[in-house]
Design a protein around this motif. Structure first.
Motif, short mmCIF file in Angstrom:
data_model
loop_
_atom_site.label_atom_id
_atom_site.label_comp_id
_atom_site.label_asym_id
_atom_site.label_seq_id
_atom_site.Cartn_x
_atom_site.Cartn_y
_atom_site.Cartn_z
N UNK A 212 48.34 -1.50 29.98
CA UNK A 212 48.52 -1.55 31.21
C UNK A 212 49.26 -3.11 31.48
N UNK A 213 48.50 -3.89 30.87
CA UNK A 213 49.24 -5.42 31.05
C UNK A 213 50.75 -5.43 30.30
N UNK A 214 50.79 -4.81 28.87
CA UNK A 214 52.23 -4.74 28.52
C UNK A 214 53.00 -4.00 29.19
N UNK A 215 52.69 -2.78 29.87
CA UNK A 215 53.78 -2.18 30.64
C UNK A 215 53.97 -2.95 31.97
N UNK A 252 65.10 -6.37 24.13
CA UNK A 252 63.57 -6.86 23.61
C UNK A 252 62.51 -5.99 24.26
N UNK A 253 62.67 -6.21 25.65
CA UNK A 253 61.70 -5.44 26.73
C UNK A 253 61.68 -4.08 26.24
N UNK A 254 62.70 -3.47 26.25
CA UNK A 254 62.61 -2.20 25.71
C UNK A 254 62.13 -1.51 24.56
N UNK A 255 62.33 -2.54 23.54
CA UNK A 255 61.55 -2.24 22.27
C UNK A 255 60.13 -2.50 22.21
N UNK A 256 59.84 -3.34 23.17
CA UNK A 256 58.18 -3.54 23.38
C UNK A 256 57.74 -2.46 24.30
N UNK A 257 58.14 -1.88 25.16
CA UNK A 257 57.75 -0.69 25.78
C UNK A 257 57.80 0.55 24.95
#
Length: 279
Positions: A212-215, A252-257
């Motif tokens: 949840x923190x990541x999202x 980069x955030x898309x890759x993390x997601x």
């Protein structure tokens, strides 16, 4: 007892890993151009360099991957719509110069205008066939629900709006079509990240809290990156490399997601049908 993975599950995993590889490939293509001394104003400007094939092909692969993972959740419906936008980002070049420097108002070289027209015409012909095929296959598999029909209808409406814009006001579309598709794509990803953070999960409490923190961080980061991008494109934040930095952050955030989603659903027995069915 440890369950052996099914063929469907393995395919699902390969598609997810493949999408991450595509994102990394685009990043490598951009890095190569920068290392070669090419002054890229943005990631999208890779379109005008030898890295164009990786950029365009990669975004089309992203669209196919998102459609291949189609399921019945609201999250997946939004990802399906993002899949409609990804080819537009690829096929509609980013303006090569500022609007003030465009005598014809289109801000694209003649060759790029021809490529835009060819790409949009191809998309206008092929995309309806793909949307219809999705509905037909769902009907044959007896998985056609009201939600699937609504998603397909919205996708068709989005496609009609984009093609109509291109046909009715080609100059405006050439100036703003790429930016509009890019912003809409990442806003959809941010919305999915928020939904993923709010959705119930079978994961352990500690793991679920971490996800949840990541999202939430991804959603907030994407919104901030888009705000920064808009400020850079409109000249409010006219800093060297601002657009490139903003796009790199969003990618980069898309890759993390995507990595977080892959971790969360890695062991799903039937990973394609995530969340409640959209009846």
């Amino acid at each position: 007892m440890r369950l052996r993975s099914t063929s469907t599950q393995r395919t699902y995993r390969y598609v997810r890993i493949g999408l991450l590889v595509v994102v990394v490939a685009i990043g490598i293509a951009v890095a190569i151009q920068l290392a070669s001394g090419v002054a890229l104003a943005s990631i999208s400007a890779t379109y005008y360099t030898p890295g164009r094939s990786v950029f365009v092909g990669g975004l089309c692969a992203v669209a196919l991957a998102l459609l291949a993972l189609s399921g019945h959740s609201l999250e997946q419906a939004l990802l399906d719509l993002a899949a409609v936008l990804a080819p537009v980002i690829a096929l509609v070049p980013v303006p090569a110069s500022a609007a003030a420097a465009c005598p014809d108002g289109r801000c694209l070289p003649a060759a790029a205008l021809a490529d835009l027209d060819a790409g949009m015409l191809t998309l206008a012909i092929l995309a309806p066939v793909v949307l219809a095929a999705i509905v037909v296959v769902a009907a044959i598999q007896r998985t056609l629900t009201r939600g699937v029909i609504v998603t397909a209808a919205i996708g068709a409406g989005l496609l009609i709006a984009l093609v109509g814009w291109w046909r009715l006001d080609a100059a405006s579309f050439a100036r703003s079509g790429h930016y509009t598709a890019t912003v809409a794509f990442f806003l959809l990803i941010a919305a999915v990240a928020v939904l993923a953070a709010l959705r119930p999960s079978a994961a352990s409490r500690r793991r679920r809290t971490g996800l949840r923190v990541v999202y939430i961080a991804v959603a907030a980061g994407i919104v901030a990156a888009l705000a920064f991008l808009l400020a850079a494109v409109t000249g409010i934040a006219a800093l060297p490399g601002a657009v490139l930095t903003g796009e790199a952050a969003a990618l980069g955030l898309f890759a993390v997601f995507w990595l977080a989603q892959s971790v969360e659903f890695w062991n799903e027995v039937d990973p394609a049908l995530r969340g409640p069915r959209r009846e």
